[in-house]
Structure formats: structure tokens, C-alpha cells
Design an enzyme around this catalytic site. Structure first.
Site, short mmCIF file in Angstrom:
data_model
loop_
_atom_site.label_atom_id
_atom_site.label_comp_id
_atom_site.label_asym_id
_atom_site.label_seq_id
_atom_site.Cartn_x
_atom_site.Cartn_y
_atom_site.Cartn_z
N GLY A 188 0.78 -1.45 -0.06
CA GLY A 188 0.00 0.16 0.06
C GLY A 188 0.77 1.22 0.18
N HIS A 189 0.18 2.32 0.60
CA HIS A 189 0.94 3.58 0.83
C HIS A 189 2.24 3.62 1.24
CE1 HIS A 189 0.61 8.04 0.29
NE2 HIS A 189 0.72 8.08 1.83
#
Length: 293
Positions: free
Chosen positions: A269-270
Site C-alpha cells: 500500500g501507501h
């Protein structure tokens, strides 16, 4: 038994105007003053602590420097400081000058992209290369949620409440764990420390101001893209494909302006370093060795 080399990391402050900037700096055992330099620009809602593990892995060979912006981490800004991305870049520009840095590879992540690209357009001579990790500079790299966030305005009733809703522990944790393949690899220390800083007096107000200023970054995307096309800095892109804010098309978009960039899209993810440090760190080391001449 072979002992691993563990770098020494210094923790310092430097005065930039009326801002007392905190930063971390590794002291490389190899290369001394000639070691490659990388400036690590953190994201939201984090600070330089997000790079601690990367510094531990690479800091014995490279000089890694990670500052906290005003409104983040251990940096101390006066009560009257105006929070906007131009002002964050002003402070980081002064920080680089105070440290006497004249050339470095720049790591840009999340908020680090709008801060870093402002530095790059002001001082192209500083930039020996770019490491881009979920640091967006293209319209197609904005999710629907990101577009809704950017559209918020201070004079619209209820919009400030929408920003403040993002500054809770649940949302901070979600930014770390969202999109990860194995959340067990994400230490809770990051989101816990981030929330500690967010809950300090005045910090939520700083984040609200930055949220309402974020549209100025999107407005500058064409300028930054033109800079990339003109200067063609050596670039390594590592991107978590399941980023809820900056999806995978934002990574591929860089190749329009930097066709020779090295691109790696990872199943995370981020906060890609949290889960994929074992894959990302060797890529960065090889990149630094290749571009630093």
C-alpha cells in the site's frame, strides 16, 4: 561469526529562520565525505521516523538525511507560522543550505513529492537523481478519494470537519495497513507515533491548513512534468500498487517524461517501506551506486 555493520545515526536540530528543524543523519563508515548523499522527504501524517529502518540498512554506506517539516515530528515552528506547501519548501530549502548540501539524490514520498519538486525546480543543480515512492505528480495518479480531498475548501461548511476526520488513530492506522499484503509486517510504532504528534497542540490546525493548500500541488503538476522532461534526472520508482490515495497509474505516468526510469510496482500500500523494505532497500543501494559519480 561475521558481525553486521550498523550505522551511527545522529539526531540534531538546525535553525532555519524561526523554525527549529529536527533531522536524522547517518554517518557512513564507507566513503566518508565522498559517500553518496540522499535527502529523505517524508509524507503525511508521518515524519523522519518513517525512515529509521531504511537508515539502519543503508546508513553505513550512504549519508542519509531525513528532516521533519514544520508541523510534523520533532520540528518546532513558531505559533505564527503559516502552513502551506510553499512555506514547507522554503524551510526545506533553507535546511539544505544550512547543511551545505550542494548535490544529493532526493527521495520523495507522498507530501515529499510537492515539497521536493518545489526544491528541484528552484535548484535543479542539487538533484543527482530521484527515488520516487508513491509520490504523485500526475492527474492519473489521483484516486477518487484523493480528488475529493483536494476539492475541499475552507469556506465550505463541513469541509474542515472532513479533514479533521482523517486525523484520528483509526485513519492513521488505516494509511499504514491499507493495501498491504500482510499487515503483520507493519509495525504499530509508526501510526502510534504519528498520532502522538498529530495530537500535540496546534498540529491538527497545521494539517487542516495543508489539506486546504493541497490543490496548489495539482496545479503545478504541468510545471513539474516539464522539469522532468527538461532535466531527465536518473530516477528509480518503487510504488505500492494498492495505495488508496495514489494508485498505480501514477507510477507509470512518470515514464512519459522519464522513459529511462527504473520502475518497480510492489504488492503493498501507501507506506511501502513498512512492508517491502527487503525488496526496496537493495534497489535503492544499486541505484545510488549507479548514479553517484
Amino acid at each position: 561469526m561475521t558481525l553486521l555493520t550498523v550505522p551511527r545515526t545522529l539526531h540534531r536540530h538546525v535553525e532555519v529562520g524561526d523554525v527549529r528543524v529536527f533531522y536524522r543523519e547517518s554517518v557512513p563508515d564507507e566513503g566518508g565525505d565522498d559517500a553518496p548523499v540522499m535527502l529523505l522527504l517524508h509524507g503525511f501524517p508521518s515524519a523522519s521516523h518513517q525512515f529509521r529502518r531504511l537508515i539502519d540498512v543503508l546508513g553505513s554506506r550512504y549519508r542519509l538525511i531525513a528532516p521533519d517539516y514544520p508541523g510534523f515530528g520533532h520540528t518546532e515552528a513558531p505559533a505564527g507560522f503559516t502552513y502551506g506547501f510553499d512555506n514547507l519548501a522554503d524551510v526545506m530549502e533553507g535546511f539544505v543550505e544550512r547543511l551545505g548540501l550542494t548535490r544529493f539524490v532526493m527521495y520523495v514520498f507522498d507530501f515529499g513529492a510537492p515539497v521536493g519538486f518545489r526544491l528541484a525546480t528552484r535548484h535543479p543543480e542539487w538533484i543527482a537523481g530521484l527515488v520516487v515512492q508513491n509520490g504523485n505528480a500526475y492527474e492519473e495518479g489521483l484516486s477518487e478519494g484523493a480528488r475529493a480531498f483536494i476539492a475541499l475548501r475552507p469556506d465550505v461548511e463541513g469541509d474542515e470537519d472532513k479533514v479533521r476526520a482523517l486525523l484520528t488513530l483509526e485513519m492513521t492506522r488505516g494509511q499504514y495497513e491499507g493495501g498491504t499484503a500482510d499487515p503483520r509486517l507493519v509495525a504499530p510504532d509508526g501510526w502510534t507515533l504519528d498520532q502522538h504528534f498529530l495530537d500535540l497542540p496546534g498540529r491538527k490546525e497545521a494539517q487542516v491548513a495543508l489539506a486546504f493548500d493541497y490543490h496548489t500541488n495539482v496545479e503545478r503538476y504541468p510545471l513539474w512534468q516539464a522539469w522532468l522532461r527538461e532535466h531527465r534526472p536518473p530516477t528509480l520508482i518503487t510504488w505500492g500498487r494498492d495505495d488508496m490515495f495514489f494508485p498505480e497509474p501514477g507510477a507509470h505516468a512518470y515514464l512519459r517524461d522519464l522513459p529511462d526510469a527504473e520502475l518497480h510496482v510492489l504488492d503493498t500500500g501507501h507506506f511501502a517501506l513498512e512492508e517491502r523494505l527487503p525488496e526496496i532497500a537493495p534497489l535503492i543501494a544499486a541505484f545510488l551506486d549507479r548514479v553517484w559519480m
